[in-house]
Design a protein around this motif. Structure first.
Motif, PDB file in Angstrom:
ATOM      1  N   THR A 143       0.809  -1.219   0.000  1.00 25.56           N
ATOM      2  CA  THR A 143       0.000   0.000   0.000  1.00 25.56           C
ATOM      3  C   THR A 143       0.846   1.275   0.000  1.00 25.56           C
ATOM      4  OG1 THR A 143      -0.125  -0.278   2.373  1.00 25.56           O
ATOM      5  CG2 THR A 143      -2.022  -1.014   1.077  1.00 25.56           C
ATOM      6  N   HIS A 144       2.133   1.196   0.386  1.00 21.65           N
ATOM      7  CA  HIS A 144       3.015   2.365   0.365  1.00 21.65           C
ATOM      8  C   HIS A 144       4.271   2.001  -0.413  1.00 21.65           C
ATOM      9  CE1 HIS A 144       0.606   2.841   4.065  1.00 21.65           C
ATOM     10  NE2 HIS A 144       0.629   4.116   3.752  1.00 21.65           N
ATOM     11  N   THR A 145       5.014   3.012  -0.835  1.00 20.43           N
ATOM     12  CA  THR A 145       6.300   2.695  -1.483  1.00 20.43           C
ATOM     13  C   THR A 145       7.284   2.230  -0.415  1.00 20.43           C
ATOM     14  OG1 THR A 145       7.158   4.921  -1.165  1.00 20.43           O
ATOM     15  CG2 THR A 145       5.923   4.509  -3.201  1.00 20.43           C
ATOM     16  N   ALA A 174       9.028   5.074   1.391  1.00 18.84           N
ATOM     17  CA  ALA A 174       8.212   5.770   2.387  1.00 18.84           C
ATOM     18  C   ALA A 174       8.061   4.946   3.664  1.00 18.84           C
ATOM     19  CB  ALA A 174       6.838   6.084   1.799  1.00 18.84           C
ATOM     20  N   ILE A 175       8.093   3.616   3.511  1.00 24.53           N
ATOM     21  CA  ILE A 175       7.842   2.764   4.668  1.00 24.53           C
ATOM     22  C   ILE A 175       9.116   2.501   5.478  1.00 24.53           C
ATOM     23  CG2 ILE A 175       8.226   0.370   3.900  1.00 24.53           C
ATOM     24  CD1 ILE A 175       4.939   1.613   5.362  1.00 24.53           C
ATOM     25  N   GLY A 200      11.709  -1.455  18.077  1.00 22.99           N
ATOM     26  CA  GLY A 200      10.742  -1.623  19.170  1.00 22.99           C
ATOM     27  C   GLY A 200      10.128  -0.353  19.699  1.00 22.99           C
ATOM     28  N   ASP A 201      10.059   0.705  18.913  1.00 18.64           N
ATOM     29  CA  ASP A 201       9.396   1.913  19.414  1.00 18.64           C
ATOM     30  C   ASP A 201       8.323   2.413  18.424  1.00 18.64           C
ATOM     31  OD1 ASP A 201      11.176   2.636  17.534  1.00 18.64           O
ATOM     32  OD2 ASP A 201      12.183   4.203  18.688  1.00 18.64           O
ATOM     33  N   ALA A 202       7.615   1.450  17.838  1.00 20.80           N
ATOM     34  CA  ALA A 202       6.561   1.820  16.886  1.00 20.80           C
ATOM     35  C   ALA A 202       5.212   1.949  17.605  1.00 20.80           C
ATOM     36  CB  ALA A 202       6.458   0.739  15.811  1.00 20.80           C
ATOM     37  N   THR A 203       4.405   2.869  17.126  1.00 22.76           N
ATOM     38  CA  THR A 203       3.050   3.004  17.666  1.00 22.76           C
ATOM     39  C   THR A 203       2.158   1.930  17.027  1.00 22.76           C
ATOM     40  OG1 THR A 203       2.420   4.509  15.891  1.00 22.76           O
ATOM     41  CG2 THR A 203       3.356   5.508  17.878  1.00 22.76           C
ATOM     42  N   THR A 204       0.954   1.786  17.571  1.00 27.97           N
ATOM     43  CA  THR A 204       0.011   0.801  17.024  1.00 27.97           C
ATOM     44  C   THR A 204      -0.283   1.117  15.568  1.00 27.97           C
ATOM     45  OG1 THR A 204      -0.959   0.890  19.210  1.00 27.97           O
ATOM     46  CG2 THR A 204      -2.159  -0.363  17.568  1.00 27.97           C
ATOM     47  N   GLU A 205      -0.405   2.404  15.275  1.00 31.51           N
ATOM     48  CA  GLU A 205      -0.716   2.828  13.898  1.00 31.51           C
ATOM     49  C   GLU A 205       0.433   2.459  12.960  1.00 31.51           C
ATOM     50  OE1 GLU A 205      -1.577   6.921  11.382  1.00 31.51           O
ATOM     51  OE2 GLU A 205      -1.118   7.029  13.524  1.00 31.51           O
ATOM     52  N   THR A 206       1.681   2.716  13.436  1.00 32.65           N
ATOM     53  CA  THR A 206       2.856   2.383  12.625  1.00 32.65           C
ATOM     54  C   THR A 206       2.923   0.880  12.373  1.00 32.65           C
ATOM     55  OG1 THR A 206       4.043   4.243  13.563  1.00 32.65           O
ATOM     56  CG2 THR A 206       5.380   2.553  12.510  1.00 32.65           C
ATOM     57  N   LEU A 207       2.677   0.104  13.420  1.00 30.34           N
ATOM     58  CA  LEU A 207       2.707  -1.357  13.281  1.00 30.34           C
ATOM     59  C   LEU A 207       1.704  -1.826  12.224  1.00 30.34           C
ATOM     60  CD1 LEU A 207       3.050  -2.678  16.946  1.00 30.34           C
ATOM     61  CD2 LEU A 207       4.528  -3.260  15.014  1.00 30.34           C
ATOM     62  N   ARG A 210       0.514  -0.110   9.713  1.00 29.85           N
ATOM     63  CA  ARG A 210       0.939   0.287   8.363  1.00 29.85           C
ATOM     64  C   ARG A 210       2.042  -0.625   7.855  1.00 29.85           C
ATOM     65  NH1 ARG A 210       2.094   6.578   8.078  1.00 29.85           N
ATOM     66  NH2 ARG A 210       2.597   6.024   5.925  1.00 29.85           N
ATOM     67  N   VAL A 211       2.972  -0.973   8.733  1.00 30.74           N
ATOM     68  CA  VAL A 211       4.080  -1.852   8.331  1.00 30.74           C
ATOM     69  C   VAL A 211       3.543  -3.242   7.999  1.00 30.74           C
ATOM     70  CG1 VAL A 211       6.156  -3.037   9.179  1.00 30.74           C
ATOM     71  CG2 VAL A 211       5.884  -0.582   9.525  1.00 30.74           C
ATOM     72  N   ASP A 212       2.645  -3.754   8.843  1.00 28.45           N
ATOM     73  CA  ASP A 212       2.048  -5.081   8.578  1.00 28.45           C
ATOM     74  C   ASP A 212       1.358  -5.088   7.226  1.00 28.45           C
ATOM     75  OD1 ASP A 212       2.958  -6.187  10.853  1.00 28.45           O
ATOM     76  OD2 ASP A 212       1.098  -5.975  12.003  1.00 28.45           O
ATOM     77  N   GLU A 213       0.622  -3.998   6.970  1.00 29.21           N
ATOM     78  CA  GLU A 213      -0.131  -3.892   5.719  1.00 29.21           C
ATOM     79  C   GLU A 213       0.827  -3.902   4.520  1.00 29.21           C
ATOM     80  OE1 GLU A 213      -3.410  -0.777   3.802  1.00 29.21           O
ATOM     81  OE2 GLU A 213      -2.417  -0.337   5.702  1.00 29.21           O
ATOM     82  N   HIS A 214       1.959  -3.123   4.682  1.00 32.28           N
ATOM     83  CA  HIS A 214       2.923  -3.050   3.578  1.00 32.28           C
ATOM     84  C   HIS A 214       3.644  -4.389   3.389  1.00 32.28           C
ATOM     85  CE1 HIS A 214       5.981  -1.229   0.934  1.00 32.28           C
ATOM     86  NE2 HIS A 214       6.837  -2.013   1.589  1.00 32.28           N
ATOM     87  N   CYS A 215       4.101  -4.965   4.479  1.00 36.72           N
ATOM     88  CA  CYS A 215       4.909  -6.198   4.387  1.00 36.72           C
ATOM     89  C   CYS A 215       4.090  -7.384   3.863  1.00 36.72           C
ATOM     90  CB  CYS A 215       5.522  -6.533   5.739  1.00 36.72           C
ATOM     91  SG  CYS A 215       6.875  -5.427   6.173  1.00 36.72           S
ATOM     92  N   ALA A 216       2.797  -7.314   4.053  1.00 35.88           N
ATOM     93  CA  ALA A 216       1.954  -8.399   3.543  1.00 35.88           C
ATOM     94  C   ALA A 216       2.090  -8.523   2.029  1.00 35.88           C
ATOM     95  CB  ALA A 216       0.501  -8.151   3.921  1.00 35.88           C
ATOM     96  N   GLY A 217       2.448  -7.405   1.373  1.00 38.67           N
ATOM     97  CA  GLY A 217       2.579  -7.445  -0.081  1.00 38.67           C
ATOM     98  C   GLY A 217       3.990  -7.165  -0.559  1.00 38.67           C
ATOM     99  N   CYS A 218       4.992  -7.149   0.340  1.00 37.42           N
ATOM    100  CA  CYS A 218       6.359  -6.782  -0.071  1.00 37.42           C
ATOM    101  C   CYS A 218       7.374  -7.711   0.594  1.00 37.42           C
ATOM    102  CB  CYS A 218       6.655  -5.318   0.285  1.00 37.42           C
ATOM    103  SG  CYS A 218       8.317  -4.796  -0.187  1.00 37.42           S
ATOM    104  N   ALA A 219       7.889  -8.635  -0.177  1.00 36.73           N
ATOM    105  CA  ALA A 219       8.854  -9.609   0.366  1.00 36.73           C
ATOM    106  C   ALA A 219      10.179  -8.936   0.715  1.00 36.73           C
ATOM    107  CB  ALA A 219       9.086 -10.710  -0.666  1.00 36.73           C
TER     108      ALA A 219
END
Lengths: 195, 275
Positions: free
Chosen positions: B5-7, B10-11, B21-28, B30-39
């Protein structure tokens, strides 16, 4: 530091007032951390001991200039300056082989051996990183500074420091893979020749 | 695998936050969403986490015991020699500054009465210098240059009112000014007071150098002024009572401060030798 132990800053004030016992407590708190930093960064036990000694002697000489800020960041900045001076002096050439004694906290003996081998290689490939990435790895991992203090020393924002550390660790992982692959190839070709 | 979902560019800062280990829930999220589609980013995150595990592993390696004993021995020896030196330096440096200031006062002030006033002023300034030093030391901020600066400030105040007569005379002889005017007094007084302050500030990073410089400055000016002072004392031998009484009080205080300083030093030395 156990609850109720005096803070580093209080010990430093007591030491500036002439209490050598406070200095000894500070020495014992930071000896292993700083020695680990120099040993990881330089790979030479003798030089690491020498720079550890110089760090504390610099603290002693500069005690009247201590302004009461965070002691941990202050002594680490002194150690980091000595480390950089040492690198400049030796022209960034690695010297002796790193002898790493891994932590007893590692789960198994096999893990400890693997980690020791990997940490030994880390120093060897550290020079392959770009200067900002290498600085970030040294400050944030070897010297264990937090990102804000590391950023203050490097003259960048904490976010930039975090990103440099991320990229540095990633590059280090890749460089280690290359080094290990190369070692394995050499070992197998030597084995082939000898057999 | 769904498209990210992001480049990746940007991610990357968010990946760093997650890895350390200092990510907010929102950051987590977004990262989960991106990594689901980016090996590539998933692999990068794993690599950094693995590497971080190796790098943050604590060491059990220790330096040899001789390093500790050498450092502690050198620090003990240094403090043992430096502390009494500081007390003596505070007394002597303050006294030297006071003598300089009082020579100026003696030559021009109607209150001047020669040697007793000189001794009295020297004792007071040394007392103030040592008192300031002890107060700073009590708060863990022992700085002799600060105490020294107090003495220099006293010299500045005195010299504003009563500039050293020999300097004024020299200025007159050199044609800098034709008569002993208020402007001339201020000019010479300013130079007389500002120079040692600037020197003290410049070298205040080094307590020993500050002490030596201020004391040396006082000694040089004293040597230059002594003949004139001696002549004045011979011409005006009357001694008023107040400088003597005041000097005695300052002397008593100075002795008490010195005893306090040395007792504090001895206590610190005993404490450190029992650690």
């Amino acid at each position: 530091m156990a609850t109720g132990d005096p803070a580093d800053e209080d010990l430093m004030h007591a030491y500036v007032a002439g209490d050598v016992g406070a200095f000894e407590t500070l020495y014992d708190r930071y000896e292993r951390k700083l020695f680990g930093f120099f040993l990881r960064g330089l790979g030479d036990r003798g030089r690491a001991e020498d720079l550890l000694q110089r760090t504390f002697m610099n603290v002693h000489r500069a005690r009247q200039r201590y302004r009461g800020g965070g002691f941990a960041a202050w002594i680490r900045s002194i150690a980091y300056n000595l480390y950089r001076e040492e690198l400049r002096r030796r022209g960034r050439k690695p010297e002796a082989e790193l002898v790493v004694e891994p932590a007893a906290a590692s789960p198994t003996a096999a893990d400890r051996l693997d980690a020791a081998g990997e940490l030994g290689r880390v120093r060897e490939v550290l020079d392959t990183l770009s200067p900002p990435q290498r600085e970030a790895v040294v400050l944030c991992r070897f010297l264990e500074l937090d990102y804000t203090d590391a950023a203050a020393l490097a003259g960048c924002s904490p976010e930039a420091m975090k990103l440099r550390a991320f990229r540095g660790l990633r590059a280090l992982r890749s460089a280690l893979d290359v080094a290990i692959t190369s070692e394995n190839k050499t070992a197998s070709s030597n084995g082939g020749r000898s057999s | 695998m769904p498209a990210p979902t992001h480049t990746c560019e940007a991610i990357e800062p968010l990946l760093a936050a997650v890895a350390f280990g200092d990510a907010t829930t929102e950051t987590l999220a977004r990262v989960d969403e991106h990594c689901a589609g980016c090996a590539a980013c998933t692999s990068a995150l794993d690599d950094v986490r693995e590497m971080d595990g190796v790098m943050t592993m604590p060491f059990v390696a220790r330096p040899s015991a001789s390093v500790r004993s050498q450092v502690i021995t050198r620090v003990r020896r240094d403090l043992a020699t430096a502390e009494p030196g500081r007390v003596i330096g505070a007394v002597l440096g303050g006294a030297a500054l006071a003598i300089v200031a009082l020579i100026a006062a003696d030559a021009a002030s109607p209150l001047a009465s020669g040697i007793p006033l000189l001794v009295c002023g020297a004792a007071w300034t040394a007392t103030i210098s040592l008192g300031v030093y002890l107060a700073l030391q009590k708060r863990g901020r022992a700085r002799w240059p600060m105490a020294s600066l107090m003495g220099v400030c006293a010299a500045l105040l005195m010299s504003f009112v009563c500039p050293p007569p020999m300097l004024v005379a020299s200025g007159r002889a050199a044609g800098w000014f034709s008569s002993h005017t208020v402007a001339a007094e201020l000019l010479v007084g300013l130079g007389f007071g500002i120079v040692p302050i600037v020197i003290a500030l410049m070298i205040s990073r080094d307590a020993r150098a500050s002490t030596i410089t201020t004391a040396a400055l006082g000694a040089v000016l004293l040597a230059a002024e002594l003949p004139l002072l001696f002549a004045q004392c011979c011409n005006n031998p009357a001694v008023s009572a107040w400088p003597v009484l005041s000097g005695a009080l300052a002397g008593a205080l100075l002795a008490a401060f010195t005893v306090l300083a040395l007792a504090r030093f001895a206590r610190n030395r005993d404490r450190s030798s029992h650690v």
